[in-house]
Design a protein around this motif. Sequence first.
Motif, PDB file in Angstrom:
ATOM      1  N   SER A  83       7.989  -2.728  -7.418  1.00  0.00           N
ATOM      2  CA  SER A  83       7.497  -4.012  -6.937  1.00  0.00           C
ATOM      3  C   SER A  83       8.033  -4.318  -5.540  1.00  0.00           C
ATOM      4  O   SER A  83       7.408  -5.042  -4.766  1.00  0.00           O
ATOM      5  N   LYS A  84       9.188  -3.747  -5.200  1.00  0.00           N
ATOM      6  CA  LYS A  84       9.769  -3.956  -3.878  1.00  0.00           C
ATOM      7  C   LYS A  84       9.012  -3.179  -2.814  1.00  0.00           C
ATOM      8  O   LYS A  84       8.758  -3.678  -1.712  1.00  0.00           O
ATOM      9  N   THR A  85       8.637  -1.946  -3.142  1.00  0.00           N
ATOM     10  CA  THR A  85       7.933  -1.084  -2.183  1.00  0.00           C
ATOM     11  C   THR A  85       6.718  -0.495  -2.868  1.00  0.00           C
ATOM     12  O   THR A  85       6.779   0.596  -3.452  1.00  0.00           O
ATOM     13  N   PRO A  86       5.584  -1.184  -2.860  1.00  0.00           N
ATOM     14  CA  PRO A  86       4.377  -0.691  -3.539  1.00  0.00           C
ATOM     15  C   PRO A  86       3.730   0.453  -2.756  1.00  0.00           C
ATOM     16  O   PRO A  86       4.151   0.767  -1.637  1.00  0.00           O
ATOM     17  N   PRO A  87       2.707   1.098  -3.323  1.00  0.00           N
ATOM     18  CA  PRO A  87       2.026   2.181  -2.620  1.00  0.00           C
ATOM     19  C   PRO A  87       1.482   1.736  -1.268  1.00  0.00           C
ATOM     20  O   PRO A  87       1.077   0.584  -1.090  1.00  0.00           O
ATOM     21  N   GLY A  88       1.493   2.650  -0.307  1.00  0.00           N
ATOM     22  CA  GLY A  88       0.992   2.372   1.031  1.00  0.00           C
ATOM     23  C   GLY A  88       0.630   3.667   1.726  1.00  0.00           C
ATOM     24  O   GLY A  88       0.941   4.762   1.234  1.00  0.00           O
ATOM     25  N   PRO A  89      -0.024   3.594   2.876  1.00  0.00           N
ATOM     26  CA  PRO A  89      -0.458   4.796   3.594  1.00  0.00           C
ATOM     27  C   PRO A  89       0.707   5.740   3.903  1.00  0.00           C
ATOM     28  O   PRO A  89       1.803   5.310   4.256  1.00  0.00           O
ATOM     29  N   ASN A  90       0.442   7.029   3.705  1.00  0.00           N
ATOM     30  CA  ASN A  90       1.392   8.090   4.046  1.00  0.00           C
ATOM     31  C   ASN A  90       2.709   8.001   3.264  1.00  0.00           C
ATOM     32  O   ASN A  90       3.760   8.399   3.755  1.00  0.00           O
ATOM     33  N   ARG A  91       2.634   7.528   2.042  1.00  0.00           N
ATOM     34  CA  ARG A  91       3.837   7.406   1.231  1.00  0.00           C
ATOM     35  C   ARG A  91       3.823   8.391   0.067  1.00  0.00           C
ATOM     36  O   ARG A  91       2.776   8.698  -0.489  1.00  0.00           O
ATOM     37  N   ARG A  92       5.027   8.868  -0.284  1.00  0.00           N
ATOM     38  CA  ARG A  92       5.230   9.696  -1.466  1.00  0.00           C
ATOM     39  C   ARG A  92       6.496   9.206  -2.164  1.00  0.00           C
ATOM     40  O   ARG A  92       7.377   8.602  -1.540  1.00  0.00           O
ATOM     41  N   VAL A  93       6.584   9.494  -3.462  1.00  0.00           N
ATOM     42  CA  VAL A  93       7.787   9.147  -4.218  1.00  0.00           C
ATOM     43  C   VAL A  93       8.309  10.398  -4.907  1.00  0.00           C
ATOM     44  O   VAL A  93       7.544  11.174  -5.482  1.00  0.00           O
ATOM     45  N   ARG A  94       9.597  10.590  -4.821  1.00  0.00           N
ATOM     46  CA  ARG A  94      10.270  11.715  -5.488  1.00  0.00           C
ATOM     47  C   ARG A  94      11.228  11.126  -6.517  1.00  0.00           C
ATOM     48  O   ARG A  94      12.103  10.319  -6.174  1.00  0.00           O
ATOM     49  N   ILE A  95      11.062  11.524  -7.783  1.00  0.00           N
ATOM     50  CA  ILE A  95      11.856  10.981  -8.883  1.00  0.00           C
ATOM     51  C   ILE A  95      12.622  12.123  -9.531  1.00  0.00           C
ATOM     52  O   ILE A  95      12.059  13.186  -9.819  1.00  0.00           O
ATOM     53  N   LYS A  96      13.908  11.903  -9.786  1.00  0.00           N
ATOM     54  CA  LYS A  96      14.771  12.936 -10.360  1.00  0.00           C
ATOM     55  C   LYS A  96      15.401  12.410 -11.649  1.00  0.00           C
ATOM     56  O   LYS A  96      15.868  11.276 -11.714  1.00  0.00           O
TER      57      LYS A  96
END
Length: 215
Positions: A83-96
């Motif tokens: 909720s703090k940083t929602p999806p946006g252009p040129n974004r990726r998320v890495r989860i470990k």
Amino acid sequence: MKHTIYLTVRPQIKLLSIFLGVIFLTVAALTVSAQQTNEALFRVKNENSFNINLIQFKRVEYVGQCAGTVISPDSQNARFVSSKTPPGPNRRVRIKNVTDGMETNPYPYTDRGYDKGEFSEDFGFKLGNSHKTKTFSVLEGENKFIYEIKENNQVIDQGALTAEVSVQNLGVFPRQQICESKLECQNTFNCRDSKGRKRRCRRRECFPIQKCRCP
């Protein structure tokens, strides 16, 4: 007499105000802490509904000719969002997944697109203790994750979250092989004439066979 009572009550009111102020600040701090903890989550598909930070599987134990353990579903489809940083252009998320008991070289992880819509690209949770290329490994019980969100390869947000993995035991059942008979045919090139002498020929021979498999 009234004057004396006034002097006695006034300090008590002041102390009460200070006490209430401390309680208010404590509650506010706990609320902010909870919001920070819950700002990232997994949205997990479960049959016809969705769970938040809850990953559910079912386990069946089989005995007999086809003994073994079956987990269903094989994997649970999920998506990530902050909720703090929602999806946006040129974004990726890495989860470990950094849960105790996981293999650490590397820790299981997933790297998903986070550039459109309301959530990340989907991925599949699957029971396991090491990194897989097609699914995201989790262990039964509480799992701890860390994540980082990048925009144009620059980290713009990072944090942690937890999710609960439950496995419901459905019981122990017998399981036998399923067998079926069918004809198997092949060509042969050796024949014998009426006097028993070998001669070159070609014919097709068929014979019954039985094949068994576990369901």
